[in-house]
Design a protein around this motif. Structure first.
Motif, PDB file in Angstrom:
ATOM      1  N   ALA A  38      -9.806  56.914  30.906  1.00  0.00           N
ATOM      2  CA  ALA A  38      -9.513  56.206  29.661  1.00  0.00           C
ATOM      3  C   ALA A  38     -10.806  55.853  28.927  1.00  0.00           C
ATOM      4  O   ALA A  38     -10.908  56.026  27.702  1.00  0.00           O
ATOM      5  CB  ALA A  38      -8.700  54.940  29.959  1.00  0.00           C
ATOM      6  N   ALA A  39     -11.800  55.390  29.681  1.00  0.00           N
ATOM      7  CA  ALA A  39     -13.084  55.054  29.054  1.00  0.00           C
ATOM      8  C   ALA A  39     -13.775  56.298  28.515  1.00  0.00           C
ATOM      9  O   ALA A  39     -14.336  56.287  27.411  1.00  0.00           O
ATOM     10  CB  ALA A  39     -13.976  54.339  30.066  1.00  0.00           C
ATOM     11  N   ALA A  40     -13.730  57.403  29.272  1.00  0.00           N
ATOM     12  CA  ALA A  40     -14.396  58.632  28.836  1.00  0.00           C
ATOM     13  C   ALA A  40     -13.731  59.206  27.581  1.00  0.00           C
ATOM     14  O   ALA A  40     -14.417  59.603  26.624  1.00  0.00           O
ATOM     15  CB  ALA A  40     -14.368  59.661  29.963  1.00  0.00           C
ATOM     16  N   PHE A  41     -12.397  59.238  27.563  1.00  0.00           N
ATOM     17  CA  PHE A  41     -11.682  59.754  26.390  1.00  0.00           C
ATOM     18  C   PHE A  41     -11.925  58.861  25.177  1.00  0.00           C
ATOM     19  O   PHE A  41     -12.114  59.356  24.057  1.00  0.00           O
ATOM     20  CB  PHE A  41     -10.188  59.849  26.677  1.00  0.00           C
ATOM     21  N   SER A  42     -11.929  57.560  25.388  1.00  0.00           N
ATOM     22  CA  SER A  42     -12.135  56.638  24.276  1.00  0.00           C
ATOM     23  C   SER A  42     -13.533  56.796  23.692  1.00  0.00           C
ATOM     24  O   SER A  42     -13.712  56.818  22.463  1.00  0.00           O
ATOM     25  CB  SER A  42     -11.910  55.202  24.744  1.00  0.00           C
ATOM     26  N   LEU A  43     -14.524  56.907  24.552  1.00  0.00           N
ATOM     27  CA  LEU A  43     -15.894  57.098  24.081  1.00  0.00           C
ATOM     28  C   LEU A  43     -16.028  58.406  23.310  1.00  0.00           C
ATOM     29  O   LEU A  43     -16.672  58.458  22.254  1.00  0.00           O
ATOM     30  CB  LEU A  43     -16.856  57.073  25.265  1.00  0.00           C
ATOM     31  N   ALA A  44     -15.395  59.469  23.832  1.00  0.00           N
ATOM     32  CA  ALA A  44     -15.456  60.758  23.144  1.00  0.00           C
ATOM     33  C   ALA A  44     -14.795  60.674  21.765  1.00  0.00           C
ATOM     34  O   ALA A  44     -15.284  61.269  20.791  1.00  0.00           O
ATOM     35  CB  ALA A  44     -14.777  61.830  23.994  1.00  0.00           C
ATOM     36  N   LEU A  84     -16.688  61.351  18.268  1.00  0.00           N
ATOM     37  CA  LEU A  84     -16.176  62.391  17.369  1.00  0.00           C
ATOM     38  C   LEU A  84     -15.969  61.833  15.965  1.00  0.00           C
ATOM     39  O   LEU A  84     -16.296  62.498  14.960  1.00  0.00           O
ATOM     40  CB  LEU A  84     -14.863  62.942  17.922  1.00  0.00           C
ATOM     41  N   ALA A  85     -15.439  60.627  15.880  1.00  0.00           N
ATOM     42  CA  ALA A  85     -15.192  60.038  14.564  1.00  0.00           C
ATOM     43  C   ALA A  85     -16.491  59.746  13.820  1.00  0.00           C
ATOM     44  O   ALA A  85     -16.560  59.844  12.592  1.00  0.00           O
ATOM     45  CB  ALA A  85     -14.373  58.754  14.723  1.00  0.00           C
ATOM     46  N   LEU A  86     -17.537  59.402  14.553  1.00  0.00           N
ATOM     47  CA  LEU A  86     -18.802  59.042  13.914  1.00  0.00           C
ATOM     48  C   LEU A  86     -19.702  60.241  13.627  1.00  0.00           C
ATOM     49  O   LEU A  86     -20.678  60.115  12.888  1.00  0.00           O
ATOM     50  CB  LEU A  86     -19.559  58.044  14.801  1.00  0.00           C
ATOM     51  N   LEU A  87     -19.385  61.408  14.203  1.00  0.00           N
ATOM     52  CA  LEU A  87     -20.227  62.585  13.995  1.00  0.00           C
ATOM     53  C   LEU A  87     -19.933  63.303  12.678  1.00  0.00           C
ATOM     54  O   LEU A  87     -20.717  64.158  12.257  1.00  0.00           O
ATOM     55  CB  LEU A  87     -20.047  63.575  15.151  1.00  0.00           C
ATOM     56  N   ALA A  88     -18.802  62.974  12.072  1.00  0.00           N
ATOM     57  CA  ALA A  88     -18.398  63.700  10.862  1.00  0.00           C
ATOM     58  C   ALA A  88     -19.469  63.682   9.768  1.00  0.00           C
ATOM     59  O   ALA A  88     -19.751  64.726   9.166  1.00  0.00           O
ATOM     60  CB  ALA A  88     -17.078  63.133  10.337  1.00  0.00           C
ATOM     61  N   PRO A  89     -20.112  62.547   9.458  1.00  0.00           N
ATOM     62  CA  PRO A  89     -21.125  62.571   8.381  1.00  0.00           C
ATOM     63  C   PRO A  89     -22.310  63.485   8.683  1.00  0.00           C
ATOM     64  O   PRO A  89     -22.948  64.002   7.772  1.00  0.00           O
ATOM     65  CB  PRO A  89     -21.557  61.107   8.284  1.00  0.00           C
ATOM     66  N   SER A  96      -0.902  61.520  34.556  1.00  0.00           N
ATOM     67  CA  SER A  96      -0.719  60.175  34.017  1.00  0.00           C
ATOM     68  C   SER A  96      -2.006  59.646  33.403  1.00  0.00           C
ATOM     69  O   SER A  96      -1.995  59.058  32.315  1.00  0.00           O
ATOM     70  CB  SER A  96      -0.258  59.226  35.133  1.00  0.00           C
ATOM     71  N   GLN A  97      -3.118  59.877  34.088  1.00  0.00           N
ATOM     72  CA  GLN A  97      -4.393  59.398  33.558  1.00  0.00           C
ATOM     73  C   GLN A  97      -4.756  60.112  32.261  1.00  0.00           C
ATOM     74  O   GLN A  97      -5.268  59.498  31.324  1.00  0.00           O
ATOM     75  CB  GLN A  97      -5.493  59.604  34.599  1.00  0.00           C
ATOM     76  N   ASN A  98      -4.503  61.425  32.202  1.00  0.00           N
ATOM     77  CA  ASN A  98      -4.804  62.172  30.970  1.00  0.00           C
ATOM     78  C   ASN A  98      -3.948  61.693  29.804  1.00  0.00           C
ATOM     79  O   ASN A  98      -4.432  61.571  28.668  1.00  0.00           O
ATOM     80  CB  ASN A  98      -4.591  63.666  31.192  1.00  0.00           C
ATOM     81  N   ALA A  99      -2.677  61.426  30.077  1.00  0.00           N
ATOM     82  CA  ALA A  99      -1.790  60.956  29.006  1.00  0.00           C
ATOM     83  C   ALA A  99      -2.246  59.599  28.482  1.00  0.00           C
ATOM     84  O   ALA A  99      -2.389  59.401  27.263  1.00  0.00           O
ATOM     85  CB  ALA A  99      -0.355  60.874  29.522  1.00  0.00           C
ATOM     86  N   LEU A 100      -2.476  58.669  29.401  1.00  0.00           N
ATOM     87  CA  LEU A 100      -2.906  57.336  28.979  1.00  0.00           C
ATOM     88  C   LEU A 100      -4.249  57.401  28.246  1.00  0.00           C
ATOM     89  O   LEU A 100      -4.444  56.729  27.222  1.00  0.00           O
ATOM     90  CB  LEU A 100      -3.014  56.423  30.201  1.00  0.00           C
ATOM     91  N   SER A 101      -5.162  58.228  28.743  1.00  0.00           N
ATOM     92  CA  SER A 101      -6.478  58.352  28.109  1.00  0.00           C
ATOM     93  C   SER A 101      -6.376  58.964  26.726  1.00  0.00           C
ATOM     94  O   SER A 101      -7.078  58.548  25.796  1.00  0.00           O
ATOM     95  CB  SER A 101      -7.392  59.200  28.999  1.00  0.00           C
ATOM     96  N   THR A 102      -5.505  59.964  26.575  1.00  0.00           N
ATOM     97  CA  THR A 102      -5.326  60.593  25.267  1.00  0.00           C
ATOM     98  C   THR A 102      -4.772  59.607  24.249  1.00  0.00           C
ATOM     99  O   THR A 102      -5.260  59.527  23.109  1.00  0.00           O
ATOM    100  CB  THR A 102      -4.382  61.802  25.393  1.00  0.00           C
ATOM    101  N   PHE A 103      -3.774  58.846  24.645  1.00  0.00           N
ATOM    102  CA  PHE A 103      -3.163  57.895  23.715  1.00  0.00           C
ATOM    103  C   PHE A 103      -4.154  56.789  23.333  1.00  0.00           C
ATOM    104  O   PHE A 103      -4.256  56.421  22.152  1.00  0.00           O
ATOM    105  CB  PHE A 103      -1.911  57.275  24.339  1.00  0.00           C
ATOM    106  N   GLY A 117      -7.468  56.998  23.501  1.00  0.00           N
ATOM    107  CA  GLY A 117      -8.537  57.612  22.713  1.00  0.00           C
ATOM    108  C   GLY A 117      -8.111  57.879  21.286  1.00  0.00           C
ATOM    109  O   GLY A 117      -8.895  57.679  20.345  1.00  0.00           O
ATOM    110  N   ALA A 118      -6.858  58.312  21.088  1.00  0.00           N
ATOM    111  CA  ALA A 118      -6.361  58.546  19.731  1.00  0.00           C
ATOM    112  C   ALA A 118      -6.296  57.242  18.942  1.00  0.00           C
ATOM    113  O   ALA A 118      -6.614  57.206  17.745  1.00  0.00           O
ATOM    114  CB  ALA A 118      -4.974  59.197  19.798  1.00  0.00           C
ATOM    115  N   PHE A 119      -5.890  56.163  19.611  1.00  0.00           N
ATOM    116  CA  PHE A 119      -5.845  54.863  18.939  1.00  0.00           C
ATOM    117  C   PHE A 119      -7.238  54.445  18.466  1.00  0.00           C
ATOM    118  O   PHE A 119      -7.426  54.026  17.317  1.00  0.00           O
ATOM    119  CB  PHE A 119      -5.254  53.820  19.894  1.00  0.00           C
ATOM    120  N   LEU A 120      -8.238  54.584  19.335  1.00  0.00           N
ATOM    121  CA  LEU A 120      -9.595  54.186  18.955  1.00  0.00           C
ATOM    122  C   LEU A 120     -10.167  55.116  17.881  1.00  0.00           C
ATOM    123  O   LEU A 120     -10.900  54.673  16.996  1.00  0.00           O
ATOM    124  CB  LEU A 120     -10.494  54.190  20.193  1.00  0.00           C
TER     125      LEU A 120
END
Length: 409
Positions: free
Chosen positions: A19-25, A29-34, A100-107, A109-112
């Motif tokens: 969850a921490a790794a997906f959220s950080l990624a 990703l959101a900040l790299l766009a500029p 289960s971990q991938n699903a929770l991490s994806t959701f 990470g998408a929220f963040l």
């Protein structure tokens, strides 16, 4: 397994890690766009307004928060069901479930990702060209969310169910068996003789179960002193301050301390290198199913099949190449058979279908590994004696006796 490799394995399977790794990624990703924005044509950026991306991100943020909460609730419910209906020792495998971990991490990470994107848009951080990249990333994220959600819906329907848990424990036991240094042996051949004059090694004040032995560290320690270490424990062994965990030949006090540090002791047992623990947990599942409150002989029969597959895999293992300076004991087949089958023979003695299945499984075990036949036959005799006392009709007793007849010369 080396100490650091084992630590990484343990940490990477924690629920918070992915969850921490997906959220950080997602935040990165959101900040790299500029930074990549200058590569996007200006005309394309003018066609996509901030409102279009902002609306989509708002929907993702609100929905993913709800989905994450629902997923956590479903996972906790599955853990509780496994604790009540299967065995508490199996919950650790459910917590480490990658789907289960991938699903929770994806959701999460998408929220963040959506939150960071909304904040950046409101401050004008992206600009017109940056919004294009954010929009593309959002569309890709929606695809990932949909695929993950579909897999998660299918997976949550089985998570924590009895059959699913039996399969997980069986796989964990087989995986642990494949890491064994030696094939299980009869008690008289399981432990190599310790040379005279060997120095005993203890684990200090630690009390608990051996969960990992750093073979590479032991090999380096023995290479440095030119000695040999005879281990007296395996993963799953319970140690206390008075128990000798190893014997060192031609080593000083510093070498003995190094050997002690290479043996990891923790409060709870682990499946990673301990196939005996997997067999014990399978036996616990069967015993719970055979209790009067549950009365489910079918689950006990399924467990017997799983245990036979674990023993079959053990019988086919030749052992891993080991450093000659590190001598391992082997698992005693007598103890494995008792741990796996005696509770089922005791709790299922009054159910003829379980008693007969147990006899056939033990006979199959004797056929799979002839050198294990004596231990299997002893367990079969014990189970037959229990069944003859517990069964209420002569016909059922004869069925068990006929099943045992395969052992008659």
């Amino acid at each position: 397994m080396s100490r650091w490799a084992w630590v990484w394995r343990v940490v990477s399977r924690r629920l918070w890690f992915r969850a921490a790794a997906f959220s950080l990624a997602a935040v990165v990703l959101a900040l790299l766009a500029p930074l990549v924005a200058p590569l996007v044509p200006y005309t394309l950026g003018a066609k996509i307004g901030a409102d279009a991306v902002d609306n989509i991100l708002g929907i993702i943020a609100s929905s993913m928060l709800a989905v994450t909460t629902f997923s956590l609730t479903a996972m906790v419910s599955a853990y509780g069901a496994a604790t009540s209906n299967v065995t508490p020792r199996a919950v650790a495998l459910l917590v480490e479930d990658s789907t289960s971990q991938n699903a929770l991490s994806t959701f999460l990470g998408a929220f963040l990702f959506a939150i960071v994107g909304i904040i950046a848009l409101s401050t004008g951080f992206y600009g017109q060209q940056g919004r294009v990249l954010l929009f593309a990333g959002t569309i890709a994220l929606i695809v990932v969310i949909v695929v993950t959600l579909l897999r998660w819906i299918q997976h949550i329907a089985l998570l924590g169910r009895v059959h699913d848990t039996i399969t997980r424990v069986e796989r964990a036991a087989i995986a642990a068996a494949e890491r064994m240094p030696h094939r299980p042996r009869i008690a008289g051949l399981a432990v190599a003789p310790v040379p005279d004059g060997a120095a005993p090694v203890r684990c200090g004040e630690r009390i608990g179960y051996v969960t990992n032995i750093d073979v590479a560290e032991l090999g380096e320690a023995m290479a440095a002193c030119g000695g040999v270490v005879h281990l007296a424990v395996l993963p799953g062994s319970f140690v206390d301050p008075g128990r000798v965990v190893a014997w060192v030949v031609d080593g000083d006090a510093d070498v003995c301390a190094r050997v002690a540090e290479a043996i990891t002791v923790q409060r709870d047992r682990s499946y990673d290198h301990d196939p005996r623990f997997g067999l014990i947990v399978l036996s616990e599942i069967a015993s719970r199913a055979l209790s009067p409150a549950v009365n489910d002989p079918g689950t006990a029969i399924a467990v017997l099949g799983a245990q036979l597959r674990v023993f079959d895999r053990m019988a086919r293992i030749e052992g891993q190449p080991a450093d000659e300076r590190v001598v391992f004991p082997a698992l005693e087949i007598e103890k494995l058979v008792v741990d796996a089958f005696r509770p089922i023979g005791r709790d299922g003695a009054a159910m003829v279908e379980v008693a007969v299945k147990l006899q056939s499984v033990l006979a199959a075990l004797g056929g799979i590994a002839p050198d294990w036949a004596a231990a299997a036959r002893h367990a079969a005799e014990d189970a037959k004696a229990r069944a003859r006392v517990a069964l209420t009709t002569e016909e059922e007793r004869l069925a068990v006796v006929r099943a045992f007849g395969v052992w008659v010369d």
